[in-house]
Design a protein around this motif. Sequence first.
Motif, PDB file in Angstrom:
ATOM      1  N   UNK A   1     -13.019 -28.878 -27.597  1.00  0.00           N
ATOM      2  CA  UNK A   1     -13.560 -29.973 -28.966  1.00  0.00           C
ATOM      3  C   UNK A   1     -14.015 -28.498 -29.330  1.00  0.00           C
ATOM      4  N   UNK A   2     -14.859 -27.381 -28.578  1.00  0.00           N
ATOM      5  CA  UNK A   2     -16.030 -26.847 -29.394  1.00  0.00           C
ATOM      6  C   UNK A   2     -15.134 -25.618 -29.455  1.00  0.00           C
ATOM      7  N   UNK A   3     -14.020 -24.708 -29.454  1.00  0.00           N
ATOM      8  CA  UNK A   3     -12.916 -24.179 -29.837  1.00  0.00           C
ATOM      9  C   UNK A   3     -13.336 -25.024 -32.058  1.00  0.00           C
ATOM     10  N   UNK A   4     -12.445 -25.920 -31.795  1.00  0.00           N
ATOM     11  CA  UNK A   4     -12.215 -26.455 -32.528  1.00  0.00           C
ATOM     12  C   UNK A   4     -13.320 -26.249 -33.840  1.00  0.00           C
ATOM     13  N   UNK A   5     -14.251 -26.775 -33.143  1.00  0.00           N
ATOM     14  CA  UNK A   5     -15.428 -26.707 -33.860  1.00  0.00           C
ATOM     15  C   UNK A   5     -15.656 -25.380 -34.609  1.00  0.00           C
ATOM     16  N   UNK A   6     -15.604 -24.521 -33.837  1.00  0.00           N
ATOM     17  CA  UNK A   6     -16.082 -23.176 -34.260  1.00  0.00           C
ATOM     18  C   UNK A   6     -14.568 -22.736 -34.902  1.00  0.00           C
ATOM     19  N   UNK A   7     -13.973 -22.376 -35.315  1.00  0.00           N
ATOM     20  CA  UNK A   7     -12.795 -22.635 -35.583  1.00  0.00           C
ATOM     21  C   UNK A   7     -12.926 -22.959 -37.953  1.00  0.00           C
ATOM     22  N   UNK A   8     -13.863 -24.081 -37.351  1.00  0.00           N
ATOM     23  CA  UNK A   8     -14.492 -24.865 -38.483  1.00  0.00           C
ATOM     24  C   UNK A   8     -15.144 -24.294 -39.027  1.00  0.00           C
TER      25      UNK A   8
END
Length: 149
Positions: free
Chosen positions: A95-102
Amino acid sequence: MQLIKTTGTDTRFVGLCSELDADLNKQNGQQLQSIYHQYNTLEKIQNVVLALQDKAPVACAALKEYAPGTAEVKRVFTKPFCRGQGVAAAVIASLEQLAKQQGYTRLILETGLTMLPAQRLYHRLGFHQIPNYGQYAALPDSYCMEKAL
């Protein structure tokens, strides 16, 4: 275990959220949970990470935009038979990786003051306590946290 990204309308996520609500009602009492229910709706949740074991959903977590650059972690749940195996940590990391990507630079979340296992997990993952924010500011049973990404 397989981690997948999906949306808040995924029936597997909705099912896990129903289990989460039942678990919270059991732990905290239905009266207290009725106060928090209004803050846990799924309609604005677009980003979800599910953990699947043998194609069956066993854990979830979601992102909900809170403010520009800040996402709120919502609806974190791991089925009891998978707890203590690193599943929740893997879901949150994804989820953290997804947040960074966004483009998010900060995550915030709320858990219960009595939810000590959840607090310990979040602390291990680099979150730290902050003053209760937004809708949780006046709720003494809340324990709010943040993490810079």
